[in-house]
Design a protein around this motif. Sequence first.
Motif, mmCIF file in Angstrom:
data_model
loop_
_atom_site.group_PDB
_atom_site.id
_atom_site.type_symbol
_atom_site.label_atom_id
_atom_site.label_comp_id
_atom_site.label_asym_id
_atom_site.label_seq_id
_atom_site.Cartn_x
_atom_site.Cartn_y
_atom_site.Cartn_z
ATOM 1 N N VAL A 142 88.212 42.898 -5.000
ATOM 2 C CA VAL A 142 87.327 42.025 -4.224
ATOM 3 C C VAL A 142 87.546 42.239 -2.729
ATOM 4 C CG1 VAL A 142 86.813 39.616 -3.648
ATOM 5 C CG2 VAL A 142 87.125 40.298 -6.036
ATOM 6 N N LYS A 143 88.787 42.298 -2.301
ATOM 7 C CA LYS A 143 89.094 42.503 -0.879
ATOM 8 C C LYS A 143 88.590 43.874 -0.411
ATOM 9 C CE LYS A 143 90.943 41.451 3.052
ATOM 10 N NZ LYS A 143 90.229 40.572 3.955
ATOM 11 N N ARG A 144 88.724 44.882 -1.255
ATOM 12 C CA ARG A 144 88.213 46.217 -0.913
ATOM 13 C C ARG A 144 86.713 46.169 -0.669
ATOM 14 N NH1 ARG A 144 91.235 50.235 -5.247
ATOM 15 N NH2 ARG A 144 93.356 49.593 -4.741
ATOM 16 N N GLN A 145 85.995 45.491 -1.573
ATOM 17 C CA GLN A 145 84.548 45.393 -1.421
ATOM 18 C C GLN A 145 84.188 44.626 -0.152
ATOM 19 O OE1 GLN A 145 82.765 44.020 -5.055
ATOM 20 N NE2 GLN A 145 83.207 45.935 -6.103
ATOM 21 N N GLN A 146 84.928 43.585 0.153
ATOM 22 C CA GLN A 146 84.684 42.838 1.390
ATOM 23 C C GLN A 146 84.883 43.731 2.607
ATOM 24 O OE1 GLN A 146 87.459 39.615 0.849
ATOM 25 N NE2 GLN A 146 85.918 38.292 -0.106
ATOM 26 N N MET A 147 85.892 44.586 2.548
ATOM 27 C CA MET A 147 86.168 45.501 3.660
ATOM 28 C C MET A 147 84.998 46.470 3.862
ATOM 29 S SD MET A 147 90.176 46.172 2.766
ATOM 30 C CE MET A 147 90.575 47.306 4.087
ATOM 31 N N VAL A 148 84.422 46.937 2.765
ATOM 32 C CA VAL A 148 83.282 47.861 2.853
ATOM 33 C C VAL A 148 82.033 47.117 3.319
ATOM 34 C CG1 VAL A 148 81.762 49.389 1.534
ATOM 35 C CG2 VAL A 148 84.239 49.441 1.133
ATOM 36 N N TYR A 149 81.794 45.937 2.758
ATOM 37 C CA TYR A 149 80.599 45.173 3.120
ATOM 38 C C TYR A 149 80.528 44.861 4.609
ATOM 39 C CZ TYR A 149 78.438 44.207 -1.401
ATOM 40 O OH TYR A 149 77.770 44.325 -2.593
ATOM 41 N N GLN A 150 81.655 44.679 5.261
ATOM 42 C CA GLN A 150 81.584 44.349 6.686
ATOM 43 C C GLN A 150 80.880 45.440 7.487
ATOM 44 O OE1 GLN A 150 85.601 43.684 8.037
ATOM 45 N NE2 GLN A 150 85.915 45.797 8.579
ATOM 46 N N TYR A 151 80.886 46.674 6.989
ATOM 47 C CA TYR A 151 80.201 47.771 7.670
ATOM 48 C C TYR A 151 78.758 47.942 7.193
ATOM 49 C CZ TYR A 151 84.795 48.739 9.398
ATOM 50 O OH TYR A 151 86.018 48.600 10.013
ATOM 51 N N LEU A 152 78.405 47.282 6.087
ATOM 52 C CA LEU A 152 77.050 47.390 5.546
ATOM 53 C C LEU A 152 76.192 46.177 5.871
ATOM 54 C CD1 LEU A 152 77.896 48.719 1.958
ATOM 55 C CD2 LEU A 152 77.385 50.055 4.008
ATOM 56 N N ASN A 153 76.788 45.115 6.374
ATOM 57 C CA ASN A 153 76.079 43.854 6.576
ATOM 58 C C ASN A 153 74.827 43.975 7.431
ATOM 59 O OD1 ASN A 153 77.540 42.177 4.919
ATOM 60 N ND2 ASN A 153 79.008 41.623 6.501
ATOM 61 N N ASP A 154 74.857 44.767 8.488
ATOM 62 C CA ASP A 154 73.668 44.917 9.328
ATOM 63 C C ASP A 154 72.509 45.529 8.543
ATOM 64 O OD1 ASP A 154 74.907 43.774 11.510
ATOM 65 O OD2 ASP A 154 75.399 45.694 12.454
ATOM 66 N N ALA A 155 72.804 46.564 7.766
ATOM 67 C CA ALA A 155 71.760 47.215 6.966
ATOM 68 C C ALA A 155 71.239 46.280 5.883
ATOM 69 C CB ALA A 155 72.289 48.504 6.352
ATOM 70 N N ILE A 156 72.095 45.447 5.338
ATOM 71 C CA ILE A 156 71.676 44.474 4.329
ATOM 72 C C ILE A 156 70.816 43.391 4.980
ATOM 73 C CG2 ILE A 156 72.503 42.676 2.761
ATOM 74 C CD1 ILE A 156 74.966 44.547 2.249
ATOM 75 N N ALA A 157 71.238 42.912 6.146
ATOM 76 C CA ALA A 157 70.516 41.847 6.846
ATOM 77 C C ALA A 157 69.103 42.269 7.231
ATOM 78 C CB ALA A 157 71.287 41.406 8.084
ATOM 79 N N THR A 158 68.928 43.536 7.582
ATOM 80 C CA THR A 158 67.595 44.021 7.966
ATOM 81 C C THR A 158 66.731 44.367 6.759
ATOM 82 O OG1 THR A 158 68.279 46.349 8.091
ATOM 83 C CG2 THR A 158 68.485 45.005 10.113
ATOM 84 N N GLY A 159 67.325 44.398 5.578
ATOM 85 C CA GLY A 159 66.587 44.747 4.372
ATOM 86 C C GLY A 159 66.567 46.231 4.086
ATOM 87 N N ALA A 160 67.229 47.036 4.929
ATOM 88 C CA ALA A 160 67.294 48.480 4.697
ATOM 89 C C ALA A 160 68.021 48.770 3.384
ATOM 90 C CB ALA A 160 67.988 49.182 5.855
ATOM 91 N N ILE A 161 68.990 47.932 3.071
ATOM 92 C CA ILE A 161 69.720 48.033 1.801
ATOM 93 C C ILE A 161 69.597 46.683 1.109
ATOM 94 C CG2 ILE A 161 71.959 48.318 0.687
ATOM 95 C CD1 ILE A 161 72.798 50.105 2.967
ATOM 96 N N HIS A 162 69.230 46.736 -0.172
ATOM 97 C CA HIS A 162 69.089 45.508 -0.949
ATOM 98 C C HIS A 162 70.214 45.361 -1.966
ATOM 99 C CE1 HIS A 162 67.333 42.280 -3.273
ATOM 100 N NE2 HIS A 162 67.441 43.029 -4.348
#
Length: 75
Positions: A43-63
């Motif tokens: 879970v912590k590993r995924q959180q570490m990765v998500y922090q770098y993907l959050n902008d792309a997720i927020a814009t809808g580029a990644i769902h």
Amino acid sequence: MDAESLKRLLEEGLGALSVSVELEGDRALVQIVAERFEGVSRVKRQQMVYQYLNDAIATGAIHAVTIQARAPSEI
């Protein structure tokens, strides 16, 4: 955001030894190996990765994201 940009972001941000990013529409598969993951929960590993993907997720580029995060001792 394209796959190469995401790959560079993860390599630099996590000091990854290996990163693979595959994009298919708004879905991403991220495979990453980093020493930083040693002794860290999944879970912590995924959180570490998500922090770098959050902008792309927020814009809808990644769902949807599938993350395979491993420590070097696990490969």
